[in-house]
Scaffold this active site. Structure first.
Site, PDB file in Angstrom:
ATOM      1  N   ASP A 178       0.945  -0.769   0.191  1.00  0.00           N
ATOM      2  CA  ASP A 178      -0.032   0.002   0.000  1.00  0.00           C
ATOM      3  C   ASP A 178       0.656   1.146  -0.228  1.00  0.00           C
ATOM      4  OD1 ASP A 178      -3.119   0.723   0.879  1.00  0.00           O
ATOM      5  OD2 ASP A 178      -1.458   1.999   1.251  1.00  0.00           O
ATOM      6  N   ILE A 179       0.411   2.275  -0.748  1.00  0.00           N
ATOM      7  CA  ILE A 179       1.555   3.594  -0.641  1.00  0.00           C
ATOM      8  C   ILE A 179       1.639   4.263   0.423  1.00  0.00           C
ATOM      9  CG2 ILE A 179      -0.663   4.885  -1.788  1.00  0.00           C
ATOM     10  CD1 ILE A 179       1.489   5.751  -4.534  1.00  0.00           C
ATOM     11  N   GLY A 234     -15.098   3.371   3.910  1.00  0.00           N
ATOM     12  CA  GLY A 234     -13.878   3.941   3.735  1.00  0.00           C
ATOM     13  C   GLY A 234     -13.649   2.902   2.503  1.00  0.00           C
ATOM     14  N   GLN A 235     -14.198   2.755   1.657  1.00  0.00           N
ATOM     15  CA  GLN A 235     -13.831   2.072   0.154  1.00  0.00           C
ATOM     16  C   GLN A 235     -13.809   3.256  -0.882  1.00  0.00           C
ATOM     17  OE1 GLN A 235     -16.066  -0.650  -1.869  1.00  0.00           O
ATOM     18  NE2 GLN A 235     -14.023  -0.807  -3.252  1.00  0.00           N
ATOM     19  N   HIS A 243     -10.158  -5.585  -2.840  1.00  0.00           N
ATOM     20  CA  HIS A 243      -9.262  -5.414  -2.422  1.00  0.00           C
ATOM     21  C   HIS A 243      -9.289  -5.752  -0.595  1.00  0.00           C
ATOM     22  CE1 HIS A 243      -9.608  -1.059  -2.587  1.00  0.00           C
ATOM     23  NE2 HIS A 243      -9.414  -0.934  -1.649  1.00  0.00           N
ATOM     24  N   HIS A 254      -7.276  -6.069   2.195  1.00  0.00           N
ATOM     25  CA  HIS A 254      -5.486  -5.069   2.908  1.00  0.00           C
ATOM     26  C   HIS A 254      -5.262  -6.490   3.914  1.00  0.00           C
ATOM     27  CE1 HIS A 254      -6.900  -1.252   2.004  1.00  0.00           C
ATOM     28  NE2 HIS A 254      -8.355  -0.922   2.230  1.00  0.00           N
TER      29      HIS A 254
HETATM   30  P1  AMP Z   1      -9.578   1.687   0.578  1.00  0.00           P
HETATM   31  O1  AMP Z   1      -9.907   2.636   0.871  1.00  0.00           O
HETATM   32  O2  AMP Z   1     -10.203   0.194   1.067  1.00  0.00           O
HETATM   33  O3  AMP Z   1     -10.342   1.630  -0.906  1.00  0.00           O
HETATM   34  O4  AMP Z   1      -8.173   1.291   0.250  1.00  0.00           O
HETATM   35  C1  AMP Z   1      -7.770   1.893  -0.861  1.00  0.00           C
HETATM   36  C2  AMP Z   1      -5.871   1.563  -0.550  1.00  0.00           C
HETATM   37  O5  AMP Z   1      -5.314   1.926  -1.777  1.00  0.00           O
HETATM   38  C3  AMP Z   1      -5.463   2.721  -0.084  1.00  0.00           C
HETATM   39  O6  AMP Z   1      -4.816   1.767   2.070  1.00  0.00           O
HETATM   40  C4  AMP Z   1      -4.715   3.733  -0.244  1.00  0.00           C
HETATM   41  O7  AMP Z   1      -3.990   3.834   0.631  1.00  0.00           O
HETATM   42  C5  AMP Z   1      -4.000   2.331  -1.419  1.00  0.00           C
HETATM   43  N1  AMP Z   1      -3.496   3.399  -2.899  1.00  0.00           N
HETATM   44  C6  AMP Z   1      -3.917   4.599  -3.578  1.00  0.00           C
HETATM   45  N2  AMP Z   1      -2.779   4.245  -4.480  1.00  0.00           N
HETATM   46  C7  AMP Z   1      -2.221   3.252  -4.613  1.00  0.00           C
HETATM   47  C8  AMP Z   1      -1.295   2.613  -5.439  1.00  0.00           C
HETATM   48  N3  AMP Z   1      -1.666   3.375  -6.805  1.00  0.00           N
HETATM   49  N4  AMP Z   1      -0.169   2.355  -5.141  1.00  0.00           N
HETATM   50  C9  AMP Z   1      -0.571   1.190  -3.977  1.00  0.00           C
HETATM   51  N5  AMP Z   1      -1.631   1.800  -3.178  1.00  0.00           N
HETATM   52  C10 AMP Z   1      -2.726   2.690  -3.378  1.00  0.00           C
END
Ligand code: AMP
Ligand code: ZN
Length: 131
Positions: free
Chosen positions: A42-43, A105-106, A112, A114
């Site tokens: 995760d970024i 909070g999606q 995906h 986590h």
């Molecule tokens: P969600 O809130 O479950 O939709 O989580 C989306 C996740 O994607 C968040 O934790 C972000 O930090 C992560 N994210 C967004 N852009 C990227 C990216 N380019 N590479 C890796 N993770 C990312």
């Protein structure tokens, strides 16, 4: 694929961050990859180990999955456990989480899981009686 997905499928896939990563059009720190899913860091990590397990198919939400996705979801859970082993957190413990929709909070509309661990995680929330 749910009807909402079907309507938007082509446009969405072109415009989807995790589809871009899965296609290799966007960089990521890859941890695992196979023909059904991939895992990358995760970024914006919220735990010492924070990895996302992402299907290669553009499935937007957990609410959109059908019986056809059962194998895929089972596979993603197994890969989550495997990546936990790989990253050294299997023994100490970890959490696998799916955020579904606004209240959870999606923010990325591509399903995906986590994987969180590498230290004591916060409890899931405050008991409702004390709010
Ligand atoms: P969600 O809130 O479950 O939709 O989580 C989306 C996740 O994607 C968040 O934790 C972000 O930090 C992560 N994210 C967004 N852009 C990227 C990216 N380019 N590479 C890796 N993770 C990312
Ligand atoms: Zn996508």
């Amino acid at each position: 694929m749910c009807p909402a997905d079907e309507e938007k499928s082509q446009a969405k896939q072109k415009d989807c961050l995790f589809c871009d990563i899965a296609r290799g059009d966007m960089p990521s720190t890859e941890i695992y990859s196979d023909d059904q899913c991939m895992a990358f860091k995760d970024i914006n990590p919220v735990a010492n180990i924070h990895v996302l397990i992402v299907p290669r198919d553009h499935v937007t939400h957990l609410t959109c999955i059908s019986i056809n996705h059962e194998n895929l979801l089972g596979h993603m859970l197994r890969i989550g456990a495997q990546v936990a082993q790989q990253t050294g957190i299997a023994k100490s413990g970890y959490r696998l989480t799916i955020n579904q929709g606004n209240d959870a909070g999606q923010i990325v509309d591509h399903l995906h899981i986590h994987l969180l661990g590498g230290g004591q995680l916060e409890r899931l929330g405050t008991p409702i009686e004390s709010i």
